[in-house]
Scaffold this motif. Sequence first.
Motif, PDB file in Angstrom:
ATOM      1  N   LYS A   2     -11.901  16.006   3.727  1.00 52.22           N
ATOM      2  CA  LYS A   2     -13.249  15.258   3.206  1.00 52.22           C
ATOM      3  C   LYS A   2     -12.665  13.972   3.825  1.00 52.22           C
ATOM      4  CE  LYS A   2     -15.143  13.664  -1.466  1.00 52.22           C
ATOM      5  NZ  LYS A   2     -14.751  14.193  -2.451  1.00 52.22           N
ATOM      6  N   LEU A   3     -11.137  13.704   4.051  1.00 47.17           N
ATOM      7  CA  LEU A   3     -10.993  11.919   4.341  1.00 47.17           C
ATOM      8  C   LEU A   3     -11.437  11.614   6.105  1.00 47.17           C
ATOM      9  CD1 LEU A   3      -9.880   9.199   4.622  1.00 47.17           C
ATOM     10  CD2 LEU A   3      -7.820  10.350   4.644  1.00 47.17           C
ATOM     11  N   ILE A   4     -11.364  13.192   6.803  1.00 46.11           N
ATOM     12  CA  ILE A   4     -11.500  13.339   8.168  1.00 46.11           C
ATOM     13  C   ILE A   4     -13.282  12.827   8.846  1.00 46.11           C
ATOM     14  CG2 ILE A   4     -12.184  15.010  10.112  1.00 46.11           C
ATOM     15  CD1 ILE A   4      -8.902  15.814   9.526  1.00 46.11           C
ATOM     16  N   VAL A   5     -13.744  13.410   7.552  1.00 46.76           N
ATOM     17  CA  VAL A   5     -15.215  13.125   7.021  1.00 46.76           C
ATOM     18  C   VAL A   5     -15.790  11.925   6.589  1.00 46.76           C
ATOM     19  CG1 VAL A   5     -17.407  14.230   6.326  1.00 46.76           C
ATOM     20  CG2 VAL A   5     -16.143  15.487   6.927  1.00 46.76           C
ATOM     21  N   LYS A   6     -14.700  11.580   5.747  1.00 45.03           N
ATOM     22  CA  LYS A   6     -15.396  10.351   5.349  1.00 45.03           C
ATOM     23  C   LYS A   6     -15.532   9.073   5.945  1.00 45.03           C
ATOM     24  CE  LYS A   6     -13.838   6.571   2.789  1.00 45.03           C
ATOM     25  NZ  LYS A   6     -13.042   5.813   1.498  1.00 45.03           N
ATOM     26  N   ILE A   7     -14.671   8.775   7.644  1.00 40.85           N
ATOM     27  CA  ILE A   7     -14.175   8.693   8.284  1.00 40.85           C
ATOM     28  C   ILE A   7     -15.048   7.856   9.345  1.00 40.85           C
ATOM     29  CG2 ILE A   7     -12.345   7.457  10.188  1.00 40.85           C
ATOM     30  CD1 ILE A   7     -10.353   8.488   8.227  1.00 40.85           C
ATOM     31  N   LEU A   8     -15.524   9.540   9.665  1.00 40.07           N
ATOM     32  CA  LEU A   8     -16.095   9.646  10.802  1.00 40.07           C
ATOM     33  C   LEU A   8     -18.027   9.190  10.607  1.00 40.07           C
ATOM     34  CD1 LEU A   8     -15.302  13.473  12.529  1.00 40.07           C
ATOM     35  CD2 LEU A   8     -14.632  11.212  12.971  1.00 40.07           C
ATOM     36  N   ARG A   9     -17.977   9.547   9.121  1.00 40.97           N
ATOM     37  CA  ARG A   9     -19.477   9.061   8.343  1.00 40.97           C
ATOM     38  C   ARG A   9     -19.575   7.151   9.301  1.00 40.97           C
ATOM     39  NH1 ARG A   9     -22.973  12.985   6.058  1.00 40.97           N
ATOM     40  NH2 ARG A   9     -21.680  14.336   5.134  1.00 40.97           N
ATOM     41  N   SER A  10     -18.658   6.967   8.315  1.00 38.72           N
ATOM     42  CA  SER A  10     -19.122   5.214   8.746  1.00 38.72           C
ATOM     43  C   SER A  10     -18.879   4.332  10.267  1.00 38.72           C
ATOM     44  CB  SER A  10     -17.083   4.519   7.455  1.00 38.72           C
ATOM     45  OG  SER A  10     -15.938   5.233   8.815  1.00 38.72           O
ATOM     46  N   LEU A  11     -17.720   5.368  11.100  1.00 41.16           N
ATOM     47  CA  LEU A  11     -17.886   5.195  12.339  1.00 41.16           C
ATOM     48  C   LEU A  11     -18.921   5.134  12.812  1.00 41.16           C
ATOM     49  CD1 LEU A  11     -13.963   5.289  13.106  1.00 41.16           C
ATOM     50  CD2 LEU A  11     -15.097   3.232  12.472  1.00 41.16           C
ATOM     51  N   VAL A  12     -19.789   6.017  13.120  1.00 41.41           N
ATOM     52  CA  VAL A  12     -20.917   6.607  13.629  1.00 41.41           C
ATOM     53  C   VAL A  12     -21.900   5.923  14.245  1.00 41.41           C
ATOM     54  CG1 VAL A  12     -22.534   7.717  11.641  1.00 41.41           C
ATOM     55  CG2 VAL A  12     -21.812   9.368  13.631  1.00 41.41           C
ATOM     56  N   LYS A  13     -22.362   4.750  13.551  1.00 43.37           N
ATOM     57  CA  LYS A  13     -23.518   4.110  13.171  1.00 43.37           C
ATOM     58  C   LYS A  13     -22.393   2.585  14.579  1.00 43.37           C
ATOM     59  CE  LYS A  13     -27.043   5.690  10.494  1.00 43.37           C
ATOM     60  NZ  LYS A  13     -27.337   5.071   9.207  1.00 43.37           N
ATOM     61  N   ARG A  14     -21.452   2.523  15.331  1.00 41.60           N
ATOM     62  CA  ARG A  14     -20.123   1.542  14.840  1.00 41.60           C
ATOM     63  C   ARG A  14     -20.184   1.639  17.058  1.00 41.60           C
ATOM     64  NH1 ARG A  14     -16.485  -1.172  11.106  1.00 41.60           N
ATOM     65  NH2 ARG A  14     -16.324  -2.687  13.270  1.00 41.60           N
ATOM     66  N   ASN A  15     -20.496   1.133  17.843  1.00 39.47           N
ATOM     67  CA  ASN A  15     -20.487   1.011  19.180  1.00 39.47           C
ATOM     68  C   ASN A  15     -19.384  -0.087  19.613  1.00 39.47           C
ATOM     69  OD1 ASN A  15     -21.852   3.396  19.892  1.00 39.47           O
ATOM     70  ND2 ASN A  15     -23.301   1.411  19.304  1.00 39.47           N
ATOM     71  N   ASP A  16     -18.918  -0.260  19.216  1.00 39.55           N
ATOM     72  CA  ASP A  16     -17.572  -1.693  19.224  1.00 39.55           C
ATOM     73  C   ASP A  16     -15.913  -1.123  20.000  1.00 39.55           C
ATOM     74  OD1 ASP A  16     -15.803  -1.954  16.647  1.00 39.55           O
ATOM     75  OD2 ASP A  16     -17.368  -1.261  16.215  1.00 39.55           O
ATOM     76  N   LYS A  17     -15.461  -1.645  20.757  1.00 39.25           N
ATOM     77  CA  LYS A  17     -14.165  -0.930  21.016  1.00 39.25           C
ATOM     78  C   LYS A  17     -13.403  -1.107  19.873  1.00 39.25           C
ATOM     79  CE  LYS A  17      -9.775  -1.349  24.356  1.00 39.25           C
ATOM     80  NZ  LYS A  17      -9.848  -2.924  24.891  1.00 39.25           N
ATOM     81  N   SER A  18     -13.435  -1.099  18.767  1.00 38.71           N
ATOM     82  CA  SER A  18     -12.076  -0.601  17.838  1.00 38.71           C
ATOM     83  C   SER A  18     -12.618   0.524  16.845  1.00 38.71           C
ATOM     84  CB  SER A  18     -11.840  -1.918  16.736  1.00 38.71           C
ATOM     85  OG  SER A  18     -13.500  -2.569  15.550  1.00 38.71           O
ATOM     86  N   ALA A  19     -14.093   0.246  16.835  1.00 38.77           N
ATOM     87  CA  ALA A  19     -14.269   1.417  16.041  1.00 38.77           C
ATOM     88  C   ALA A  19     -14.434   3.101  17.040  1.00 38.77           C
ATOM     89  CB  ALA A  19     -15.660   1.955  16.211  1.00 38.77           C
ATOM     90  N   TYR A  20     -14.744   2.743  18.365  1.00 32.92           N
ATOM     91  CA  TYR A  20     -14.301   3.725  19.374  1.00 32.92           C
ATOM     92  C   TYR A  20     -12.977   4.252  19.407  1.00 32.92           C
ATOM     93  CZ  TYR A  20     -14.051   6.072  23.775  1.00 32.92           C
ATOM     94  OH  TYR A  20     -13.271   7.049  24.829  1.00 32.92           O
ATOM     95  N   GLU A  21     -11.990   3.715  19.522  1.00 34.26           N
ATOM     96  CA  GLU A  21     -10.660   4.141  19.058  1.00 34.26           C
ATOM     97  C   GLU A  21     -10.259   4.722  18.294  1.00 34.26           C
ATOM     98  OE1 GLU A  21      -8.765   0.297  20.020  1.00 34.26           O
ATOM     99  OE2 GLU A  21      -8.864   0.458  21.906  1.00 34.26           O
ATOM    100  N   SER A  22     -10.923   3.922  16.829  1.00 32.67           N
ATOM    101  CA  SER A  22     -10.623   4.656  15.544  1.00 32.67           C
ATOM    102  C   SER A  22     -11.460   5.818  15.569  1.00 32.67           C
ATOM    103  CB  SER A  22     -10.891   4.074  14.356  1.00 32.67           C
ATOM    104  OG  SER A  22      -9.871   2.487  14.169  1.00 32.67           O
ATOM    105  N   ARG A  23     -12.579   6.182  16.291  1.00 37.48           N
ATOM    106  CA  ARG A  23     -13.553   7.375  16.140  1.00 37.48           C
ATOM    107  C   ARG A  23     -12.898   8.503  16.987  1.00 37.48           C
ATOM    108  NH1 ARG A  23     -18.042   5.689  17.210  1.00 37.48           N
ATOM    109  NH2 ARG A  23     -17.798   5.517  18.811  1.00 37.48           N
ATOM    110  N   ALA A  24     -12.036   7.574  17.549  1.00 37.10           N
ATOM    111  CA  ALA A  24     -11.518   8.862  19.445  1.00 37.10           C
ATOM    112  C   ALA A  24     -10.329   9.475  18.142  1.00 37.10           C
ATOM    113  CB  ALA A  24     -11.161   8.385  19.877  1.00 37.10           C
ATOM    114  N   LYS A  25      -9.296   8.899  18.086  1.00 43.66           N
ATOM    115  CA  LYS A  25      -8.439   9.443  17.286  1.00 43.66           C
ATOM    116  C   LYS A  25      -8.220   9.870  16.487  1.00 43.66           C
ATOM    117  CE  LYS A  25      -4.612   7.247  18.625  1.00 43.66           C
ATOM    118  NZ  LYS A  25      -3.521   8.077  19.629  1.00 43.66           N
TER     119      LYS A  25
END
Length: 526
Positions: free
Chosen positions: A81-104
Amino acid sequence: MSSAEKDKSPTKEVDTDELYQKTKDEIRPKLEYLRSVDDYCTSEAYEAISLIRETCKSLGRSKEKISKRVVDFMLEKGLAKLIVKILRSLVKRNDKSAYESRAKTHSVAKILQSNVKSREKKKVRIELVKCGIAYPLLQDLGACDPNTEDPRQRIRIITDLFSLRLLTEYDNPSVIPIYRSAKAVDILMKFAQVEYAIIQVRSLMLLATIVNEEESSRIVASGECILTFVEMLQKAIDSKDHHYLFDIKIDEENEKEFFMTGNRLTEGLNNLASNDANKSAIIQYGGVATLTSILRSQTSKGEKQEAIEALWKLSFVESNVEVILAHLNFDTAALEELKKMKSSDDSKLRDASTGLLHQLEMINIHDEPPEEKGSSDDQCHDPPPSYEETMSGMNVMISYNWDHQERAIQIRDKLKQKGFNVWMDVDKMRGNILKAMADGVEKADAILMCFSRKYKGSACCQAEANYAFKLRKPIIPVKVEQDYDADGWVGIVTGMDMYISAYSDAVMEKNWSQLFGELESIEKKD
């Protein structure tokens, strides 16, 4: 003491309870922290995600007992559930920090599915699907430009596609309706038409598992995507490691390497061959030559089985038989291997080889000698199909895919209670399975065809249904998957609209009288 003597010294075995407790103590605070925040682009969040990733990565090296306990703990604490929550929060962000957290986070989901022991993989994937991971993955993919030349965006697309495909493994039927309802076909179609080969092929592999016949015809409209797929598979076969390798250069100093195994690509082509619309394109763009070359290559039994099943599916189109025969007669080494595999100790490989040779009319399954003692998987043989005699003189055969065995058994038991003689393969017949199925069809007065998406994709099921159709046996279609409508060859055999629904207990209970009525009307005609 020499280094050689040190190597021979007994090593202290790590206490599993101690290691499990240590792992729990490390990841519990990270899970709690991530659940308590909404911003996952901070250095603290990135560190927490990274530690969980490393824990998941280590599971592949752990003993099964440890792996299972850690996976159970993480799922119990809501990791999916946590993985899904994180991905949902990052899906619309395109900055570098969002990219790195989304990738992880992507990596956590991917490694959790890939590195855990086999018994835990299905549990993990079902839990991720239940928590809704398909939606942010598809949303993330849909937000990307299919024709991007940005290396980070390409990596993002490839990662999304890989994660979406992983969720379909281990016969996870619940994910297909979710993909379809989330417009996955439309999203993937865009990526299946791009020029960048690896994105095109990964999209095709996923589409092959979820499209219907009408949608499949859109895939082959240009034909180029099938050609790209066949060429990539051929390159994998020709390579030393039997992989298709490619790099994405991120910047002057960094690049990321990806690969696709020949086995996975062959499986993908086999899945594509399930749809009638693709069969001609696979033939047209050289798929037969590539598939037959696998038969004589130094590769796994699994890959050879996938190649033979693909050829078997292609052979159900009459005009393709001549093409396949021409390649096998020219490539005599491949033909000899195919004939040898008919006697393989691997049941799946043996059944596929026998089925293809019979379909090509190179053998007659009724003329095949019985296996020698000790040649089958556990050195014993099944008796020929028998219909247990009851008050009724009517023999009913149940044809189904293994995924829906529980439903088929329910139908069998109910029919027996009503006095019908019933036969179905319950224990996966050994020996000449096609002969056993042919005998079952020939002795049947009626066939119940329990159709589903997996039924359509099975060459064995198609051979069984085609034989019943050829003998003009009365066929009663029974729908056992709610979200699948008969299409392709299944639609032809079932008559498209005429079927009995039995995809749930409630629906089945409602329709018993209809099924009994159909059988009784057939019995009266006889």
